[in-house]
Write a protein that holds these residues in place. Structure first.
Motif, mmCIF file in Angstrom:
data_model
loop_
_atom_site.group_PDB
_atom_site.id
_atom_site.type_symbol
_atom_site.label_atom_id
_atom_site.label_comp_id
_atom_site.label_asym_id
_atom_site.label_seq_id
_atom_site.Cartn_x
_atom_site.Cartn_y
_atom_site.Cartn_z
ATOM 1 N N TYR A 114 0.710 -1.144 -0.350
ATOM 2 C CA TYR A 114 0.495 0.354 0.093
ATOM 3 C C TYR A 114 1.124 1.135 0.100
ATOM 4 O O TYR A 114 1.887 1.367 0.326
ATOM 5 C CB TYR A 114 -1.380 0.183 1.840
ATOM 6 C CG TYR A 114 -0.429 -0.194 2.424
ATOM 7 C CD1 TYR A 114 0.183 1.008 3.026
ATOM 8 C CD2 TYR A 114 0.125 -1.102 3.087
ATOM 9 C CE1 TYR A 114 1.272 0.690 4.365
ATOM 10 C CE2 TYR A 114 0.606 -1.291 4.344
ATOM 11 C CZ TYR A 114 0.678 -0.233 5.090
ATOM 12 O OH TYR A 114 2.336 -0.316 6.306
ATOM 13 N N GLY A 115 0.168 2.573 -0.818
ATOM 14 C CA GLY A 115 0.851 4.166 0.393
ATOM 15 C C GLY A 115 -0.115 4.636 -1.021
ATOM 16 O O GLY A 115 -1.028 4.533 -0.239
ATOM 17 N N ASN A 116 0.938 5.877 -1.331
ATOM 18 C CA ASN A 116 -0.095 6.929 -1.541
ATOM 19 C C ASN A 116 0.403 7.397 -3.251
ATOM 20 O O ASN A 116 1.839 8.082 -3.069
ATOM 21 C CB ASN A 116 0.816 8.331 -0.564
ATOM 22 C CG ASN A 116 -0.616 9.087 -1.461
ATOM 23 O OD1 ASN A 116 -0.182 10.135 -2.028
ATOM 24 N ND2 ASN A 116 -1.769 9.017 -0.683
ATOM 25 N N TRP B 143 -4.571 0.540 -1.958
ATOM 26 C CA TRP B 143 -3.724 -0.697 -2.002
ATOM 27 C C TRP B 143 -2.793 -1.373 -3.513
ATOM 28 O O TRP B 143 -3.575 -1.192 -4.068
ATOM 29 C CB TRP B 143 -5.033 -1.181 -1.697
ATOM 30 C CG TRP B 143 -5.830 -1.305 -0.442
ATOM 31 C CD1 TRP B 143 -7.039 -0.744 0.014
ATOM 32 C CD2 TRP B 143 -5.312 -1.406 0.934
ATOM 33 N NE1 TRP B 143 -6.752 -1.153 1.212
ATOM 34 C CE2 TRP B 143 -6.362 -0.770 1.610
ATOM 35 C CE3 TRP B 143 -4.084 -1.677 1.615
ATOM 36 C CZ2 TRP B 143 -5.760 -1.280 2.947
ATOM 37 C CZ3 TRP B 143 -3.693 -1.975 2.702
ATOM 38 C CH2 TRP B 143 -4.646 -1.629 3.404
ATOM 39 N N LEU B 144 -1.743 -1.965 -3.241
ATOM 40 C CA LEU B 144 -1.231 -2.497 -4.702
ATOM 41 C C LEU B 144 -1.400 -3.888 -4.613
ATOM 42 O O LEU B 144 -1.279 -4.342 -3.184
ATOM 43 C CB LEU B 144 0.192 -2.568 -4.044
ATOM 44 C CG LEU B 144 0.833 -3.170 -5.581
ATOM 45 C CD1 LEU B 144 0.475 -2.848 -6.219
ATOM 46 C CD2 LEU B 144 2.313 -3.226 -5.140
ATOM 47 N N VAL B 145 -2.438 -3.871 -5.731
ATOM 48 C CA VAL B 145 -2.875 -5.210 -5.384
ATOM 49 C C VAL B 145 -2.847 -6.299 -6.847
ATOM 50 O O VAL B 145 -2.089 -5.739 -7.429
ATOM 51 C CB VAL B 145 -4.845 -5.204 -6.176
ATOM 52 C CG1 VAL B 145 -5.809 -6.467 -5.913
ATOM 53 C CG2 VAL B 145 -5.025 -4.693 -4.638
ATOM 54 N N LYS B 146 -2.145 -7.700 -6.595
ATOM 55 C CA LYS B 146 -1.857 -8.716 -7.408
ATOM 56 C C LYS B 146 -2.380 -9.244 -8.214
ATOM 57 O O LYS B 146 -3.554 -9.595 -7.167
ATOM 58 C CB LYS B 146 -0.333 -9.386 -6.702
ATOM 59 C CG LYS B 146 0.034 -10.400 -7.751
ATOM 60 C CD LYS B 146 1.245 -11.358 -7.493
ATOM 61 C CE LYS B 146 1.147 -11.978 -8.195
ATOM 62 N NZ LYS B 146 2.875 -13.404 -7.282
ATOM 63 N N ASN B 147 -3.047 -9.840 -9.722
ATOM 64 C CA ASN B 147 -3.842 -9.929 -9.705
ATOM 65 C C ASN B 147 -4.035 -10.851 -10.365
ATOM 66 O O ASN B 147 -2.578 -11.640 -10.637
ATOM 67 C CB ASN B 147 -4.385 -8.987 -11.224
ATOM 68 C CG ASN B 147 -5.420 -9.902 -11.514
ATOM 69 O OD1 ASN B 147 -6.788 -11.237 -10.861
ATOM 70 N ND2 ASN B 147 -6.417 -9.361 -12.464
ATOM 71 N N ILE C 69 -2.733 -3.805 -10.225
ATOM 72 C CA ILE C 69 -3.069 -2.740 -10.242
ATOM 73 C C ILE C 69 -3.260 -2.031 -8.826
ATOM 74 O O ILE C 69 -3.230 -2.450 -7.584
ATOM 75 C CB ILE C 69 -4.850 -2.863 -10.546
ATOM 76 C CG1 ILE C 69 -5.906 -2.147 -10.313
ATOM 77 C CG2 ILE C 69 -5.417 -4.354 -8.926
ATOM 78 C CD1 ILE C 69 -7.147 -1.937 -10.900
ATOM 79 N N LYS C 70 -3.627 -0.344 -8.511
ATOM 80 C CA LYS C 70 -3.582 0.169 -7.599
ATOM 81 C C LYS C 70 -4.985 0.271 -7.157
ATOM 82 O O LYS C 70 -5.541 0.738 -8.504
ATOM 83 C CB LYS C 70 -2.947 1.588 -7.418
ATOM 84 C CG LYS C 70 -1.276 1.510 -7.858
ATOM 85 C CD LYS C 70 -0.576 2.629 -7.944
ATOM 86 C CE LYS C 70 0.738 2.372 -7.990
ATOM 87 N NZ LYS C 70 1.428 3.765 -8.010
ATOM 88 N N MET C 71 -5.669 -0.132 -5.823
ATOM 89 C CA MET C 71 -7.080 0.465 -5.840
ATOM 90 C C MET C 71 -7.676 1.529 -4.610
ATOM 91 O O MET C 71 -6.168 1.312 -3.859
ATOM 92 C CB MET C 71 -7.706 -0.920 -5.525
ATOM 93 C CG MET C 71 -7.404 -2.052 -6.496
ATOM 94 S SD MET C 71 -8.657 -3.201 -6.007
ATOM 95 C CE MET C 71 -10.659 -2.620 -5.865
ATOM 96 N N ALA C 72 -7.966 1.637 -4.581
ATOM 97 C CA ALA C 72 -8.410 3.178 -3.297
ATOM 98 C C ALA C 72 -8.335 2.694 -1.680
ATOM 99 O O ALA C 72 -8.518 1.890 -1.752
ATOM 100 C CB ALA C 72 -9.575 3.500 -3.853
ATOM 101 N N ARG C 73 -7.906 3.553 -1.454
ATOM 102 C CA ARG C 73 -7.659 2.798 -0.063
ATOM 103 C C ARG C 73 -8.232 4.191 0.968
ATOM 104 O O ARG C 73 -7.862 5.312 0.285
ATOM 105 C CB ARG C 73 -5.800 3.066 0.374
ATOM 106 C CG ARG C 73 -5.796 2.534 1.871
ATOM 107 C CD ARG C 73 -4.562 1.703 2.327
ATOM 108 N NE ARG C 73 -3.084 3.198 1.936
ATOM 109 C CZ ARG C 73 -2.819 3.622 2.514
ATOM 110 N NH1 ARG C 73 -3.038 4.075 3.774
ATOM 111 N NH2 ARG C 73 -1.982 4.579 2.278
#
Length: 324
Positions: free
Chosen positions: A278-280, A287-291, A303-307
């Motif tokens: 995760y980060g900004n 959130w850094l998400v591995k697909n 994909i970076k998803m909103a946190r």
């Protein structure tokens, strides 16, 4: 006259896009009817892509999209969930997680620590749940046992549910069933001993002699609690999540994915993936998400998803992690 000319130009451009897409992604169809169907799907998705990117360029959206190898596929082919069933969040399955005594970092990317395996491709098999569970267990083993191991998704696809078929709907309790299977089974086989065949389900060939990892249990993140989720990811390691996705998600390219009404649908919780950090990004928490759709998806498979945006797309609703 000008309107007719505009329509003609747009049609020619769309056909050029279609032909370019087929060449770029080596698309070959069985017959003219199938190609016509795929072309129509592609053109509908192309409209979505252009509309979303117009919003992005106008500063009205935080993410951009683009044509990728999934653009000739429908939402039903990419995501599968049962509209009639609803996940019962009042049922707490699994164990309580440990208390967090160490400082939680402001940002983390577990790829930087060499504990995240390469991005795999589930193809058209609705087996995201198997990749999402393995994608969390592997780094936890690396972090807490100081050893890297590649584990078999096929072991799970073949053995967790004897009734599973690749075109099945996503069972929203499958993540819990999968973690429990590994506990009851006293392990999961290595990828080398039990290779993935992806778009197929075979007989269960688990072998205790080939176990690559065992887990003591698994734990839940409190439903919707993104601070707790951050604590788990930041101090313990990656987390399996079940999320709500759509066609815009499937053609994500850059930025932080945020959909205001993504939970306002009957098709919620239709995909499983792994949070690996995760980060900004330019003021947007993510959130850094591995697909598990290969490198063609998103940013090299991620994909970076909103946190911190009210549990957008249910990112913290069904979150599980192994106890090593």
């Amino acid at each position: 006259m000008k309107l007719c000319l505009l329509i003609f130009v747009q049609t020619v451009f769309a056909v050029e896009e279609w032909n370019s897409f087929k060449v770029t992604y080596h698309k070959v169809y069985q017959n003219p009817d199938e190609e016509n169907f795929r072309q129509n799907v592609f053109l509908e998705n192309l409209k979505l892509i252009k509309a979303q990117n117009e919003k992005y360029e106008q500063g009205l959206s935080s993410f951009s999209v683009g044509v990728n190898r999934f653009t000739d596929l429908s939402k039903q082919e990419l995501f599968s969930s049962k509209p009639s069933a609803h996940f019962d969040s009042s049922v707490k399955i699994g164990s309580s997680g440990p208390s967090f005594t160490q400082d939680v970092p402001d940002s983390i990317d577990w790829r930087d620590f060499g504990v995240i395996s390469r991005v795999y491709d589930q193809l058209l098999c609705q087996s995201c749940w198997a990749f999402a569970v393995v994608g969390a267990i592997e780094p936890h083993v690396a972090i807490h046992e100081q050893r890297n191991v590649s584990l078999s998704e096929q072991n799970l696809i073949d053995c967790v549910d004897s009734n599973f078929a690749c075109d099945d709907y996503l069972d929203r309790e499958i993540v819990d069933k999968t973690y429990q299977y590994i506990i009851n089974n006293n392990g999961i086989d290595t990828l080398e001993s039990y290779p993935n065949i992806y778009y197929s389900v075979g007989s269960c060939n688990f072998s205790a002699e080939n176990v690559g990892a065992r887990i003591l249990g698994y734990a839940n993140v409190t439903e919707g609690d993104e601070e707790e989720l951050k604590s788990v990811v930041g101090t313990l390691g990656p987390v399996t999540v079940v999320i709500t996705t759509d066609m815009a998600w499937s053609v994500y390219q850059d930025g932080v994915y945020y959909k205001e009404n993504c939970m306002n649908t009957t098709e919620i919780f239709n995909h499983a993936a792994v949070i690996v950090g995760y980060g900004n990004d330019n003021g947007e928490d993510y959130w850094l998400v591995k697909n598990s759709w290969g490198f063609w998806f998103g940013d090299g498979g991620y994909i970076k998803m909103a946190r911190n945006r009210e549990n957008n797309c249910g990112i913290a609703s069904i979150a599980r992690y192994p106890l090593i």
